[in-house]
Motif scaffolding. Structure first.
Motif, PDB file in Angstrom:
ATOM      1  N   PRO A 238       0.953  -1.100  -0.070  1.00  0.00           N
ATOM      2  CA  PRO A 238      -0.269   0.079   0.102  1.00  0.00           C
ATOM      3  C   PRO A 238       0.693   1.283  -0.134  1.00  0.00           C
ATOM      4  O   PRO A 238       2.032   1.271   0.482  1.00  0.00           O
ATOM      5  CB  PRO A 238      -0.747  -0.063   1.008  1.00  0.00           C
ATOM      6  CG  PRO A 238      -0.687  -1.734   1.659  1.00  0.00           C
ATOM      7  CD  PRO A 238       0.511  -2.109   1.143  1.00  0.00           C
TER       8      PRO A 238
ATOM      9  N   ASP B 165       0.300   8.618  -1.385  1.00  0.00           N
ATOM     10  CA  ASP B 165      -0.870   8.391  -1.432  1.00  0.00           C
ATOM     11  C   ASP B 165      -1.340  10.007  -2.108  1.00  0.00           C
ATOM     12  O   ASP B 165      -1.924  10.250  -2.938  1.00  0.00           O
ATOM     13  CB  ASP B 165      -1.730   8.097  -0.388  1.00  0.00           C
ATOM     14  CG  ASP B 165      -3.291   8.015  -0.901  1.00  0.00           C
ATOM     15  OD1 ASP B 165      -3.702   7.181  -1.708  1.00  0.00           O
ATOM     16  OD2 ASP B 165      -3.946   8.574  -0.451  1.00  0.00           O
TER      17      ASP B 165
ATOM     18  N   THR C  89      -2.610  10.720  -5.595  1.00  0.00           N
ATOM     19  CA  THR C  89      -3.999  11.396  -5.726  1.00  0.00           C
ATOM     20  C   THR C  89      -4.138  12.421  -6.862  1.00  0.00           C
ATOM     21  O   THR C  89      -5.100  12.626  -7.447  1.00  0.00           O
ATOM     22  CB  THR C  89      -4.447  11.701  -4.596  1.00  0.00           C
ATOM     23  OG1 THR C  89      -4.507  10.701  -3.471  1.00  0.00           O
ATOM     24  CG2 THR C  89      -5.783  12.547  -4.419  1.00  0.00           C
TER      25      THR C  89
ATOM     26  N   ARG D 206      -6.829   4.729 -10.147  1.00  0.00           N
ATOM     27  CA  ARG D 206      -6.891   4.723  -8.715  1.00  0.00           C
ATOM     28  C   ARG D 206      -7.970   3.614  -8.326  1.00  0.00           C
ATOM     29  O   ARG D 206      -7.869   2.843  -7.390  1.00  0.00           O
ATOM     30  CB  ARG D 206      -7.524   6.144  -8.155  1.00  0.00           C
ATOM     31  CG  ARG D 206      -8.080   6.265  -6.896  1.00  0.00           C
ATOM     32  CD  ARG D 206      -6.995   6.263  -5.753  1.00  0.00           C
ATOM     33  NE  ARG D 206      -7.169   6.711  -4.611  1.00  0.00           N
ATOM     34  CZ  ARG D 206      -6.293   7.265  -3.708  1.00  0.00           C
ATOM     35  NH1 ARG D 206      -5.136   7.530  -4.168  1.00  0.00           N
ATOM     36  NH2 ARG D 206      -6.591   7.370  -2.419  1.00  0.00           N
ATOM     37  N   ALA D 207      -8.676   3.387  -9.179  1.00  0.00           N
ATOM     38  CA  ALA D 207      -9.763   2.329  -8.879  1.00  0.00           C
ATOM     39  C   ALA D 207      -9.084   0.787  -8.909  1.00  0.00           C
ATOM     40  O   ALA D 207      -9.551  -0.072  -8.316  1.00  0.00           O
ATOM     41  CB  ALA D 207     -10.852   2.084 -10.133  1.00  0.00           C
TER      42      ALA D 207
ATOM     43  N   TYR E 198      -6.013   0.364  -8.264  1.00  0.00           N
ATOM     44  CA  TYR E 198      -5.359   0.569  -6.848  1.00  0.00           C
ATOM     45  C   TYR E 198      -6.044  -0.113  -5.821  1.00  0.00           C
ATOM     46  O   TYR E 198      -5.670  -0.901  -4.894  1.00  0.00           O
ATOM     47  CB  TYR E 198      -4.582   1.550  -6.575  1.00  0.00           C
ATOM     48  CG  TYR E 198      -3.729   1.773  -5.413  1.00  0.00           C
ATOM     49  CD1 TYR E 198      -2.851   0.905  -4.974  1.00  0.00           C
ATOM     50  CD2 TYR E 198      -4.571   2.652  -4.324  1.00  0.00           C
ATOM     51  CE1 TYR E 198      -2.243   1.286  -3.656  1.00  0.00           C
ATOM     52  CE2 TYR E 198      -4.049   2.843  -2.938  1.00  0.00           C
ATOM     53  CZ  TYR E 198      -2.798   2.056  -2.631  1.00  0.00           C
ATOM     54  OH  TYR E 198      -2.381   2.222  -1.451  1.00  0.00           O
ATOM     55  N   SER E 199      -7.294   0.657  -5.515  1.00  0.00           N
ATOM     56  CA  SER E 199      -8.304   0.338  -4.681  1.00  0.00           C
ATOM     57  C   SER E 199      -8.770  -1.241  -4.862  1.00  0.00           C
ATOM     58  O   SER E 199      -8.933  -1.908  -3.741  1.00  0.00           O
ATOM     59  CB  SER E 199      -9.493   1.178  -4.691  1.00  0.00           C
ATOM     60  OG  SER E 199      -9.246   2.477  -4.533  1.00  0.00           O
TER      61      SER E 199
ATOM     62  N   LEU F  64      -5.916  -3.528  -3.298  1.00  0.00           N
ATOM     63  CA  LEU F  64      -5.913  -3.478  -1.948  1.00  0.00           C
ATOM     64  C   LEU F  64      -7.248  -4.163  -1.282  1.00  0.00           C
ATOM     65  O   LEU F  64      -6.995  -5.145  -0.373  1.00  0.00           O
ATOM     66  CB  LEU F  64      -6.177  -1.916  -1.535  1.00  0.00           C
ATOM     67  CG  LEU F  64      -4.940  -1.098  -1.861  1.00  0.00           C
ATOM     68  CD1 LEU F  64      -5.124   0.260  -1.192  1.00  0.00           C
ATOM     69  CD2 LEU F  64      -3.696  -1.784  -1.205  1.00  0.00           C
ATOM     70  N   MET F  65      -8.291  -4.046  -1.890  1.00  0.00           N
ATOM     71  CA  MET F  65      -9.400  -5.040  -1.414  1.00  0.00           C
ATOM     72  C   MET F  65      -9.031  -6.292  -1.679  1.00  0.00           C
ATOM     73  O   MET F  65      -9.324  -7.178  -0.781  1.00  0.00           O
ATOM     74  CB  MET F  65     -10.786  -4.489  -2.002  1.00  0.00           C
ATOM     75  CG  MET F  65     -11.151  -2.972  -1.691  1.00  0.00           C
ATOM     76  SD  MET F  65     -13.028  -2.786  -2.092  1.00  0.00           S
ATOM     77  CE  MET F  65     -12.372  -2.181  -3.864  1.00  0.00           C
TER      78      MET F  65
ATOM     79  N   GLN G  56     -22.844   2.827  -0.851  1.00  0.00           N
ATOM     80  CA  GLN G  56     -21.938   1.837  -1.495  1.00  0.00           C
ATOM     81  C   GLN G  56     -22.793   0.476  -1.698  1.00  0.00           C
ATOM     82  O   GLN G  56     -21.961  -0.003  -2.840  1.00  0.00           O
ATOM     83  CB  GLN G  56     -20.802   1.699  -0.294  1.00  0.00           C
ATOM     84  CG  GLN G  56     -19.892   2.765  -0.139  1.00  0.00           C
ATOM     85  CD  GLN G  56     -19.021   3.103   1.052  1.00  0.00           C
ATOM     86  OE1 GLN G  56     -19.630   2.365   2.360  1.00  0.00           O
ATOM     87  NE2 GLN G  56     -17.881   3.141   1.284  1.00  0.00           N
TER      88      GLN G  56
END
Length: 144
Positions: free
Chosen positions: A4, A10, A14, A73-74, A76-77, A80-81, A106
């Motif tokens: 991460p 970050d 960003t 970014r999507a 990367y997210s 991580l998930m 969500q």
């Protein structure tokens, strides 16, 4: 999956993701300075580290570089998930707990995403039909 991003990494990424174009150290610096006191060399070092880690590519422009994100970014997210979920000894329970933390908005976004994935995986899709040349499935490459 890469580690991460740190807090400053970050903050830099960003901006790179948000602007969605090649950026200079100076541009990132000026934007970051609206929130915190930070030196040009610090931003330059962070961008160099992000380049070495494979998060950004760079192209020389005169004596400086322009940096551009390698992925979104999507993505990367999502990585991580996926990493967090795969670390669980009970993936189903981890998902239930995760869904329980979600806001109604969500959960609606999740429902939309599931519908999108399912529409791309319909049985009529050529990618999901049996292939006698490749019995391992559409995503497997076999050597003959």
């Amino acid at each position: 999956m890469p580690r991460p991003l740190g807090e400053l990494e970050d903050a830099v990424m960003t901006r790179v993701w948000k602007w969605n174009r090649p950026v200079t150290v100076r541009e990132v610096l000026e934007d970051l300075q609206q929130e915190r006191s930070i030196a040009y060399t610090t931003v330059m070092t962070v961008l160099d580290n992000l380049h070495q880690k494979g998060w950004v590519r760079r192209e020389a422009e005169g004596r400086a570089y322009r940096y551009e994100a390698v992925s979104t970014r999507a993505a990367y997210s999502a990585a991580l998930m996926n990493e967090g979920w795969s670390q669980s000894d009970n993936p189903a329970a981890a998902l239930v707990a995760f869904f329980g933390m979600m806001s109604p908005q969500q959960r609606e976004a999740l429902s939309d995403a599931v519908r999108m994935v399912e529409s791309h995986e319909s049985p009529a899709s050529p990618a999901n039909q049996a292939n006698p040349e490749n019995p391992d499935g559409p995503d497997r490459v076999t050597e003959r």
